[in-house]
Design an enzyme around this catalytic site. Structure first.
Site, PDB file in Angstrom:
ATOM      1  N   CYS A   1      -3.967   2.904   3.817  1.00  0.00           N
ATOM      2  CA  CYS A   1      -4.022   3.252   2.406  1.00  0.00           C
ATOM      3  C   CYS A   1      -3.846   2.007   1.534  1.00  0.00           C
ATOM      4  O   CYS A   1      -2.726   1.520   1.358  1.00  0.00           O
ATOM      5  CB  CYS A   1      -2.926   4.281   2.090  1.00  0.00           C
ATOM      6  SG  CYS A   1      -2.852   4.675   0.342  1.00  0.00           S
TER       7      CYS A   1
ATOM      8  N   CYS B   1      -1.690   2.471  -1.629  1.00  0.00           N
ATOM      9  CA  CYS B   1      -0.246   2.609  -1.368  1.00  0.00           C
ATOM     10  C   CYS B   1       0.370   1.239  -1.046  1.00  0.00           C
ATOM     11  O   CYS B   1       1.458   0.923  -1.506  1.00  0.00           O
ATOM     12  CB  CYS B   1       0.034   3.506  -0.178  1.00  0.00           C
ATOM     13  SG  CYS B   1      -0.934   4.999  -0.094  1.00  0.00           S
ATOM     14  N   ASP B   2      -0.313   0.454  -0.238  1.00  0.00           N
ATOM     15  CA  ASP B   2       0.311  -0.736   0.348  1.00  0.00           C
ATOM     16  C   ASP B   2      -0.285  -2.061  -0.114  1.00  0.00           C
ATOM     17  O   ASP B   2       0.237  -3.123   0.233  1.00  0.00           O
ATOM     18  CB  ASP B   2       0.191  -0.672   1.885  1.00  0.00           C
ATOM     19  CG  ASP B   2       0.876   0.560   2.445  1.00  0.00           C
ATOM     20  OD1 ASP B   2       1.866   0.997   1.836  1.00  0.00           O
ATOM     21  OD2 ASP B   2       0.428   1.087   3.472  1.00  0.00           O
TER      22      ASP B   2
END
Ligand code: NAP
Length: 304
Positions: free
Chosen positions: A134, A137-138
């Site tokens: 992701c 997200c990261d």
């Protein structure tokens, strides 16, 4: 074990499931959505959705949140419980979770799909240590660093574009020379100085001790391998369905998708399916939303 009743149980609160909840509530039926993780499904990880009609740009998170608020505002309930099984009892369907049994008149399976792993040694061990599925997200953990994105679909293209704005260098590794994702997005990436295309190539090995340090890539034609030093690897090679808990009620194809046509009906009366978890050729937000509406309306009509 608690017992709860509803007209309709929707398994999964992604775009298909939440749309189904909206349509059911508007048809005067009580819908409960069961969700194992968080609402929104896969789209929550999309930084910028540009192809939902009527919205030139929307983040996946904003889209999912608006959908959730709309369903909730109409009276639908969301419960964070994983549906484990379905059974039939006295003309009703019973959906079980670890702590509740939901007795209902119809079920919509809208479980979506989960990230497909590469299946390489060390992949699981390196999750959170350089490997991510992701980018939104990261991605921020890799500011100014060198990363690779693997895949050739819309997710990989969007991830690469997002990471190119944050990272020093983005290697986009794809097993063919043609992309599955939208040409417009490929073109955008070609114009970015820090995106390097590595085509006709597959990742054969993940290197590093405590975390990923490099990947070994093999050329499909020459079979030559090269090592690319990376701080992170974003894997975006598609999704896999997760429907085995329901196969007694809804037949699966060889890939694990629920076999259903555009009417979203499974072979079992009272059990419908919607969105990416069913057999279909186009898996998009628009088709997930369409399925949710079709499945909910069919289920509600059969209750009347
Ligand atoms: P996808 O479209 O299925 O693409 C997966 C990609 O990974 C393909 O390019 C495939 O290569 C490659 N691949 C598959 N298995 C592989 C393996 N074992 N090793 C190396 N490469 C592998 O998946 P996705 O990009 O996650 O998209 C899923 C669906 O969501 C699609 O319908 C997509 O259009 C949709 N989506 C839409 C949006 C949007 O509307 N904004 C955003 C993201 C995703 P091949 O091409 O060679 O098969």
């Amino acid at each position: 074990m608690e017992t709860k009743q509803a007209d309709l149980i929707i398994i999964g609160a992604g775009t298909a499931g939440m749309t189904a909840a909206i349509y059911a509530q508007r048809a005067g039926k009580q819908a409960i959505m069961l969700e194992a993780l968080s609402y929104g499904g896969q789209i929550i990880n999309s930084p910028d959705v540009e192809n939902y009609p009527g919205m030139a740009h929307v983040s996946g998170f904003d889209f999912a949140t608006a959908l959730y608020e709309q369903a909730k505002g109409l009276g639908a309930e969301l419960r964070f419980e994983k549906a484990l099984s379905i059974e039939e009892r006295g003309g009703f369907k019973v959906v079980r979770t670890a702590k509740t049994e939901y007795v209902c008149r119809a079920v919509i399976i809208a479980t979506g799909a989960k990230n497909r792993p590469l299946g390489l040694e060390k992949e699981q061990a390196f999750i959170g240590r350089g490997i991510s599925y992701c980018a939104t997200c990261d991605g921020m953990f890799y500011r100014g660093k060198v990363v690779a994105v693997n895949g050739g679909g819309n997710t990989a293209l969007e991830d690469a574009a997002y990471l190119a704005d944050i990272c020093e260098t983005v290697y986009l590794i794809h097993r063919r020379d043609a992309f599955r994702g939208d040409e417009r997005d490929v073109e955008k990436l070609r114009n970015k100085q820090n995106v390097i295309f590595v085509l006709n190539s597959t990742i054969k090995e993940l290197q590093g001790e405590d975390r990923i340090r490099a990947i070994v890539v093999e050329d499909k034609f020459t079979k030559e391998t090269s090592t690319i030093d990376v701080d992170g690897l974003f894997i975006a090679i598609g999704q896999m369905p997760d429907n085995t808990a329901f196969e007694e009620w809804a037949e699966l194809d060889a890939g694990g998708y629920i076999i259903a046509g555009e009417d979203c009906r499974t072979g079992t009366p009272g059990i419908y399916t919607a969105g990416d978890c069913r057999t279909k050729s186009v898996r998009q937000l628009t088709t997930a939303a369409a399925d949710g509406a079709i499945a909910a309306l069919a289920a509600c009509q059969e209750m009347d």
